[in-house]
Design an enzyme around this catalytic site. Structure first.
Site, PDB file in Angstrom:
ATOM      1  N   THR A 188      12.451   6.153  12.192  1.00 53.70           N
ATOM      2  CA  THR A 188      11.488   5.121  11.798  1.00 53.70           C
ATOM      3  C   THR A 188      11.873   3.764  12.378  1.00 53.70           C
ATOM      4  O   THR A 188      13.054   3.488  12.574  1.00 53.70           O
ATOM      5  CB  THR A 188      11.405   4.988  10.258  1.00 53.70           C
ATOM      6  OG1 THR A 188      10.394   4.032   9.924  1.00 53.70           O
ATOM      7  CG2 THR A 188      12.705   4.530   9.628  1.00 53.70           C
ATOM      8  N   ASN A 189      10.863   2.943  12.637  1.00 54.07           N
ATOM      9  CA  ASN A 189      11.112   1.551  13.019  1.00 54.07           C
ATOM     10  C   ASN A 189      10.843   0.611  11.864  1.00 54.07           C
ATOM     11  O   ASN A 189      10.830  -0.599  12.031  1.00 54.07           O
ATOM     12  CB  ASN A 189      10.218   1.159  14.212  1.00 54.07           C
ATOM     13  CG  ASN A 189      10.722   1.796  15.499  1.00 54.07           C
ATOM     14  OD1 ASN A 189      11.891   1.663  15.835  1.00 54.07           O
ATOM     15  ND2 ASN A 189       9.850   2.521  16.186  1.00 54.07           N
ATOM     16  N   HIS A 246       5.196   8.391  -3.421  1.00 53.77           N
ATOM     17  CA  HIS A 246       4.933   9.366  -2.362  1.00 53.77           C
ATOM     18  C   HIS A 246       6.202   9.678  -1.565  1.00 53.77           C
ATOM     19  O   HIS A 246       6.617  10.817  -1.440  1.00 53.77           O
ATOM     20  CB  HIS A 246       3.846   8.773  -1.465  1.00 53.77           C
ATOM     21  CG  HIS A 246       4.069   7.319  -1.116  1.00 53.77           C
ATOM     22  ND1 HIS A 246       4.153   6.345  -2.081  1.00 53.77           N
ATOM     23  CD2 HIS A 246       4.308   6.681   0.050  1.00 53.77           C
ATOM     24  CE1 HIS A 246       4.398   5.174  -1.527  1.00 53.77           C
ATOM     25  NE2 HIS A 246       4.514   5.363  -0.215  1.00 53.77           N
ATOM     26  N   ASP A 305       5.401  10.058   8.076  1.00 56.25           N
ATOM     27  CA  ASP A 305       4.150   9.349   8.319  1.00 56.25           C
ATOM     28  C   ASP A 305       3.424   9.239   6.988  1.00 56.25           C
ATOM     29  O   ASP A 305       3.375  10.204   6.216  1.00 56.25           O
ATOM     30  CB  ASP A 305       3.285  10.046   9.359  1.00 56.25           C
ATOM     31  CG  ASP A 305       2.333   9.053  10.024  1.00 56.25           C
ATOM     32  OD1 ASP A 305       2.786   7.958  10.400  1.00 56.25           O
ATOM     33  OD2 ASP A 305       1.126   9.350  10.143  1.00 56.25           O
ATOM     34  N   PHE A 347       6.690  -3.344   0.468  1.00 54.32           N
ATOM     35  CA  PHE A 347       6.096  -3.688   1.763  1.00 54.32           C
ATOM     36  C   PHE A 347       4.693  -3.099   1.838  1.00 54.32           C
ATOM     37  O   PHE A 347       4.238  -2.425   0.929  1.00 54.32           O
ATOM     38  CB  PHE A 347       6.976  -3.159   2.907  1.00 54.32           C
ATOM     39  CG  PHE A 347       6.949  -1.656   3.051  1.00 54.32           C
ATOM     40  CD1 PHE A 347       7.708  -0.862   2.216  1.00 54.32           C
ATOM     41  CD2 PHE A 347       6.155  -1.051   4.022  1.00 54.32           C
ATOM     42  CE1 PHE A 347       7.682   0.520   2.326  1.00 54.32           C
ATOM     43  CE2 PHE A 347       6.121   0.333   4.142  1.00 54.32           C
ATOM     44  CZ  PHE A 347       6.887   1.115   3.297  1.00 54.32           C
ATOM     45  N   TYR A 364       1.088  -2.022   1.614  1.00 58.38           N
ATOM     46  CA  TYR A 364       0.037  -2.184   0.610  1.00 58.38           C
ATOM     47  C   TYR A 364       0.587  -2.238  -0.823  1.00 58.38           C
ATOM     48  O   TYR A 364      -0.193  -2.210  -1.776  1.00 58.38           O
ATOM     49  CB  TYR A 364      -0.956  -1.019   0.706  1.00 58.38           C
ATOM     50  CG  TYR A 364      -1.703  -0.936   2.029  1.00 58.38           C
ATOM     51  CD1 TYR A 364      -2.912  -1.608   2.200  1.00 58.38           C
ATOM     52  CD2 TYR A 364      -1.211  -0.198   3.099  1.00 58.38           C
ATOM     53  CE1 TYR A 364      -3.618  -1.530   3.401  1.00 58.38           C
ATOM     54  CE2 TYR A 364      -1.901  -0.121   4.305  1.00 58.38           C
ATOM     55  CZ  TYR A 364      -3.101  -0.786   4.451  1.00 58.38           C
ATOM     56  OH  TYR A 364      -3.791  -0.707   5.644  1.00 58.38           O
TER      57      TYR A 364
END
Ligand code: ITT
Length: 192
Positions: free
Chosen positions: A8-9, A177, A69, A149, A151
């Site tokens: 991940t970035n 999630h 994702d 971060f 939403y």
């Protein structure tokens, strides 16, 4: 301790996952393995994008790794922004503009139901396994809170009176999630 690379970035995702796996796994970042490229994310499903991220790292760097994702799926918007959550507000997108667009699209709409869905693609010893985590909730009419971060300030999980941005990292991880998908990943790894 066993090591896994998280493809991940997004530094917030990295922080959440490190916290959720503390004491069990050492999570290496892309920086830790000297991967400075932008990993392509060109598919139209969360599953395929997560898979693209893990395959990229496994094939180029050879590490056991996983990609995540995530999308925010809003019922009244037919599941949007979904896989396009990061780019929802178009060119020049950022978290603030994405939230503004979401709140504008939902102006006057009473059905505020939405959910976050994360798909994790793990590649371990060359084999791929997918894990899913979902949290149902509602989209607020205005931002609440400063943690987290994306939403988080406009998402309130069902059964809580706080947005994700009003929760600590641990509290969010317990019900989110990503926290749920990571828990499934850890349960799977315990069996290996
Ligand atoms: P990587 O692909 O490098 O992992 P990203 O930020 O692009 O990082 P995603 O494509 O998975 O990650 O996420 C899409 C967007 O969804 C992300 O930019 C956020 O706006 C939002 N998002 C993801 N997880 C979130 C969370 O836990 N809370 C709030 N918003 C989230």
């Amino acid at each position: 301790m066993r090591e896994l690379v998280f493809a991940t970035n997004n530094p917030h995702k990295l922080m959440e996952v490190r916290k959720a796996t503390e004491g069990q796994f050492t999570i290496l970042s892309l920086e830790d393995i000297n991967c400075n490229e932008d990993i392509p994310e060109t598919a139209e499903t969360l599953e395929e994008n997560a898979s693209q991220k893990s395959h990229y790292v496994f094939e180029k760097y050879g590490y056991n790794c996983f990609g995540d994702d995530t999308g925010l799926e809003v019922e009244a918007l037919g599941g949007k922004p979904g896989v396009y959550s990061a780019r929802y507000s178009g060119p020049g997108h950022n978290h603030e503009k994405n939230m503004d667009k979401l709140l504008t699209e939902l102006t006057g709409i009473t059905n505020r139901k939405g959910r976050f869905r994360t798909v994790i693609s793990l590649i371990i010893d060359g084999k791929e396994i997918l894990f899913e985590g979902i949290v149902d909730g509602k989209i607020l009419t205005e931002r609440q809170g400063r943690e987290g971060f994306g939403y988080d300030p406009v998402f309130m999980p069902d059964g809580y009176n706080l947005s994700f941005a009003q929760m600590s990292l641990d509290e969010k991880n317990q019900i989110s999630h990503r926290g749920r998908a990571v828990q499934k990943l850890l349960n799977f790894l315990k069996t290996m």
